[in-house]
Design an enzyme around this catalytic site. Structure first.
Site, PDB file in Angstrom:
ATOM      1  N   CYS B  85     -12.639  60.875  22.619  1.00  0.00           N
ATOM      2  CA  CYS B  85     -11.890  59.650  22.335  1.00  0.00           C
ATOM      3  C   CYS B  85     -10.570  59.941  21.627  1.00  0.00           C
ATOM      4  O   CYS B  85      -9.764  59.037  21.426  1.00  0.00           O
ATOM      5  CB  CYS B  85     -12.724  58.697  21.486  1.00  0.00           C
ATOM      6  SG  CYS B  85     -14.381  58.517  22.110  1.00  0.00           S
ATOM      7  N   CYS B 208     -19.720  46.989  17.507  1.00  0.00           N
ATOM      8  CA  CYS B 208     -19.350  48.073  18.424  1.00  0.00           C
ATOM      9  C   CYS B 208     -18.094  47.721  19.212  1.00  0.00           C
ATOM     10  O   CYS B 208     -17.917  46.586  19.641  1.00  0.00           O
ATOM     11  CB  CYS B 208     -20.478  48.332  19.418  1.00  0.00           C
ATOM     12  SG  CYS B 208     -22.085  48.573  18.647  1.00  0.00           S
ATOM     13  N   SER B 209     -17.251  48.727  19.441  1.00  0.00           N
ATOM     14  CA  SER B 209     -16.098  48.519  20.321  1.00  0.00           C
ATOM     15  C   SER B 209     -16.595  48.442  21.757  1.00  0.00           C
ATOM     16  O   SER B 209     -17.653  48.960  22.085  1.00  0.00           O
ATOM     17  CB  SER B 209     -15.091  49.656  20.150  1.00  0.00           C
ATOM     18  OG  SER B 209     -15.689  50.894  20.480  1.00  0.00           O
ATOM     19  N   ILE B 211     -16.377  48.544  26.179  1.00  0.00           N
ATOM     20  CA  ILE B 211     -16.000  49.421  27.294  1.00  0.00           C
ATOM     21  C   ILE B 211     -14.771  48.799  27.941  1.00  0.00           C
ATOM     22  O   ILE B 211     -14.766  47.599  28.234  1.00  0.00           O
ATOM     23  CB  ILE B 211     -17.167  49.517  28.293  1.00  0.00           C
ATOM     24  CG1 ILE B 211     -18.330  50.273  27.649  1.00  0.00           C
ATOM     25  CG2 ILE B 211     -16.729  50.176  29.588  1.00  0.00           C
ATOM     26  CD1 ILE B 211     -19.640  50.127  28.406  1.00  0.00           C
ATOM     27  N   LYS B 330     -12.018  47.593  18.313  1.00  0.00           N
ATOM     28  CA  LYS B 330     -12.981  46.505  18.404  1.00  0.00           C
ATOM     29  C   LYS B 330     -12.417  45.302  19.172  1.00  0.00           C
ATOM     30  O   LYS B 330     -13.081  44.767  20.046  1.00  0.00           O
ATOM     31  CB  LYS B 330     -13.393  46.062  16.988  1.00  0.00           C
ATOM     32  CG  LYS B 330     -14.349  44.896  16.951  1.00  0.00           C
ATOM     33  CD  LYS B 330     -15.739  45.325  17.401  1.00  0.00           C
ATOM     34  CE  LYS B 330     -16.581  44.155  17.847  1.00  0.00           C
ATOM     35  NZ  LYS B 330     -16.314  43.779  19.249  1.00  0.00           N
ATOM     36  N   HIS B 334     -11.210  49.649  23.905  1.00  0.00           N
ATOM     37  CA  HIS B 334     -11.242  51.090  23.651  1.00  0.00           C
ATOM     38  C   HIS B 334     -11.362  51.882  24.954  1.00  0.00           C
ATOM     39  O   HIS B 334     -12.423  52.404  25.276  1.00  0.00           O
ATOM     40  CB  HIS B 334     -12.416  51.389  22.697  1.00  0.00           C
ATOM     41  CG  HIS B 334     -12.526  52.817  22.269  1.00  0.00           C
ATOM     42  ND1 HIS B 334     -11.464  53.687  22.242  1.00  0.00           N
ATOM     43  CD2 HIS B 334     -13.605  53.537  21.849  1.00  0.00           C
ATOM     44  CE1 HIS B 334     -11.888  54.880  21.815  1.00  0.00           C
ATOM     45  NE2 HIS B 334     -13.179  54.811  21.586  1.00  0.00           N
TER      46      HIS B 334
END
Lengths: 351, 387
Positions: B85, B208-209, B211, B330, B334
């Protein structure tokens, strides 16, 4: 495709009596039931009994349609059954139905598959054959005992039920004339089941905007454009209903009011009956519509396509609709079961 | 060593871009960046593109050639850079090094990831390859799982609460509402986060961030020439990179990232600034706990006080140290390989004073912080106004 003479001369539905509540599925899989219900706008789904399948559901709906139409079944020249859960991979469901309603042997028959819109594709086929004079009456059925893998989101909604429609062109028999139909079709990998696999796979959110919404909106708008009609011209509208939420959203985007949608929106109470869904919703509307009412019906099948129909109710409907149980009779006649019983009925448990 | 400046930025919309291909996304971002810089493609001397895993996400390797070809820039040299990442900020760092060394003049730093062409379960597995396969992934650890371990330990050692973590998500979703390129334009509440589906306790879905598909590009030039292209060149004042063990269990602590501390130290030193000189920052909030740990490790507060700093509103726009004004990973989304470059794009936008409703008043110095995996690679950049 614009037609002048063809219409519905009989219709019937069947929904199994067993219901599985969202709470039951959520309890077993450790999910928040309120969240699921809010997300899908579904409360419970219809579950077939251990001795029911797509063929028995199709037969029940077909018998109701013939009785309501008051026609001689020997005059039915075609029976087409649309489903994605035909009991046999090879051997038609349509012959079982034709035999059971005593339409054999002077007719043609076949099974259709186009995910959830095979039933409306069968209606269009019958319309063409009736219009061309090949047959006097054609019967189109959409019925399913839908599969949802245990634990998959589909398990909350994958339900069972079916609708049967008889098409003809004798004006004195027509309950609702079909003034036009339009289809919108593309190649779209949103939802599929490969050969020999028990459960379908789907692309999650991809099944929404680019799949269901794009095709249903295009199907509906295409027909409205052809017929030069607007949402205000319709008394009712029914869409394919994979859940309770999508049809309301698509209706709002097209400019329909909630009141036009609600009579045909049964997914909250019976789940997604797949090939049966649009047809059962349309039947529920015909159960209460009055002469002169215009109805828009728009199906959706993954893979993907949408068939839109504009119908105008005739005087004949009122006299014939009480002949057999109505859609809401089936919706309201129910027995709730727990997940264990559901597992047994759906043969999820193997001895 | 020559000083380096950013003279152009380009970003695609972030989100589920089902109708835009990988090659189209990077060309769109690149075209916007060259237009912003007012340069012709022929002036570009070299390209570095961050991408974590096109091989797994779209079954395409050798994307350097693909990209330069579809940008119509053959035979310009193009190099793919990978650090999970952190791939995007590694590409930026390579571009900075190439110009600083005098080898190249006009250089593109790009980042891209196309993540939604496969099923979610496959995406999760692809992302998990950024963890230690033998010691972590094979025994069932996923990224939410690894960060959940960090969150639990942070809660245990410092009393950080699930509510404080939720406040990170609430703030970043709020900021994203003012960013036209963000994936989500949706305000959420602390209660929404706390009630969202459990992913890996204590982390819930809204911790959670997402997809995301997206691409970002920067055009860089030697600082002494930057004024030829723009009135507001943005100096890359400091760049720092550090590594840590690939697996979590080989680290001395779970409550912070050694890579962040070390990379920040290098970047601060090169830029000649201290943490208190920074006006705002984009940090790697792949999970809400990651933002809390980042603001501690970067020196914006004492260790263990990141939760409290968030709760007191100091990280909001208008607060003492605005964090993730873009919406962060977020809220903005991402797309893993693009994230590091997109963070720098946000810094440039703020430093130019072009961030509209999310503008940080008096933004002179900004920092961006990009993490690969659970912290095995960390890159920090300090950017300054160059006028």
């Amino acid at each position: 495709m614009l037609l002048m003479d063809v219409g519905i001369v009989g219709y019937g539905v069947y929904i199994p009596q067993y219901r599985l509540r969202v709470e039951e599925v959520a309890r077993v899989w450790g999910m928040d039931a309120e969240r699921v219900k809010r997300g899908l706008l579904v409360e419970e789904k219809a579950v077939p009994g251990p001795d029911e399948d797509t063929a028995t559901i199709a037969v029940e709906a077909a018998r109701n349609a013939v009785r309501r139409a008051r026609i001689d079944p020997q005059e039915i020249g075609a029976v087409y059954v649309g489903s994605e859960s035909h009991p046999y991979a090879v051997k038609p469901t349509a012959t079982v139905v034709a035999e059971a309603i005593e339409a054999t042997p002077d007719l043609t028959a076949a099974d259709f598959e186009f995910a959830c819109k095979a039933g409306t594709a069968a209606i269009q086929t019958c319309m063409g054959m009736v219009e061309a004079g090949m047959i006097k009456y054609g019967m189109a059925i959409g019925a399913d005992t839908a599969q949802g893998a245990p634990g998959d989101t589909l398990e909350y909604t994958a339900a069972a039920g079916g609708g049967a429609f008889i098409l003809g062109k004798n004006g004195s028999e027509i309950l609702a004339a079909i003034e036009g139909t339009y289809s919108y079709t593309t190649d779209m990998p949103d939802f599929w089941r490969r050969d020999m696999r028990p459960y379908p796979k789907h692309g999650g959110r991809f099944t929404g905007r680019p799949a269901y919404f794009k095709h249903v909106l295009s199907g509906a708008n295409g027909l409205l454009r052809q017929l030069k009609l607007t949402p205000q011209d319709f008394a009712y509208v029914v869409f394919h209903q994979p859940n309770g939420k999508f049809p309301l959203q698509v209706a709002a985007e097209l400019g329909f009011k909630k009141e036009q949608v609600m009579p045909g929106l049964l997914a909250p109470k019976v789940g997604n009956t797949y090939s049966g869904a649009t047809l059962i919703g349309l039947a529920a509307i015909l159960d209460q519509a009055e002469a002169g009412d215009r109805i828009l019906a728009v199906s959706y099948g993954s893979g993907a396509g949408s068939d839109a129909f504009s119908l105008v109710v005739r005087d004949n409907l009122e006299a014939k609709r009480d002949a057999v149980p109505k859609t809401l009779d089936y919706v309201n006649h129910k027995i709730n079961i727990d997940y264990g019983t559901y597992s047994k009925f759906r043969q999820l448990l193997v001895r | 060593m020559r000083k380096v400046a950013i003279i152009g930025t380009g970003l695609t919309k972030f989100g589920e871009l089902w109708d835009v291909s990988f090659r189209q996304m990077i060309v769109d971002a690149g075209t916007r960046a060259t237009e912003d810089a007012g340069i012709d493609g022929k002036q570009i001397d070299a390209m570095y593109v961050g991408n974590m895993s096109a091989g797994q996400f779209i079954c395409q390797e050798h994307i350097s050639s693909l990209i330069v070809d579809h940008a119509g820039l053959v035979p310009t040299p193009c190099t793919r850079v990978e650090g999970a990442c952190a791939s995007g900020s590694l590409a930026l760092r390579q571009a900075v090094i190439a110009i600083a060394s005098g080898i190249h003049d006009i250089v593109v730093a790009g980042g891209i990831e196309k993540m939604t062409d496969i099923l979610t379960v496959q995406t999760t597995q692809a992302l998990a390859t950024a963890a230690d396969q033998e010691w972590e992934a094979f025994v069932g650890a996923t990224f939410p799982g690894l960060y959940a371990l960090m969150a639990r330990r942070h809660m245990y050692e410092y009393g950080t609460t699930e509510e404080q973590m939720a406040m990170v998500a609430v703030k970043n979703h709020h900021n994203a509402c003012f960013n036209p390129c963000a994936q989500y334009h949706m305000e959420i509440t602390v209660e929404d986060v706390l009630k969202s589906a459990p992913v890996d306790s204590p982390l819930k879905l809204l911790d959670c961030s997402p997809i995301t598909d997206g691409a970002a590009c920067l055009i860089l030039a030697p600082a002494e020439e930057a004024k030829q292209y723009t009135d507001t060149p943005i100096l890359v004042a400091g760049t720092g990179q550090a590594s840590d063990s690939l697996s979590l269990h080989n680290r001395p602590t779970l409550t912070g990232l050694r890579g962040t501390v070390e990379a920040a130290k290098s970047a601060y030193e090169m830029a000649g600034v201290r943490p208190q000189d920074i006006n705002f920052a984009e940090v790697h909030d792949c999970f809400t706990i990651a933002e809390i740990m980042a603001i501690e490790d970067l020196g914006f507060c004492n260790k263990g006080e990141g939760g409290k700093m968030t709760e007191q509103g100091e990280t909001a726009i208008g607060g003492r140290m605005p964090i993730n004004t873009s919406g962060g990973l977020k809220g903005k989304g991402h797309p893993v390989g693009a994230t590091g470059v997109a963070q720098a794009v946000e810094l440039v936008t703020q430093l130019r004073g072009e961030a509209c409703k999310r503008q940080v008043e008096g933004a002179e110095i900004g920092l961006c912080h990009n993490v690969g995996g659970s912290g095995g690679t960390v890159v920090v950049h300090v950017l300054k106004r160059g006028d």
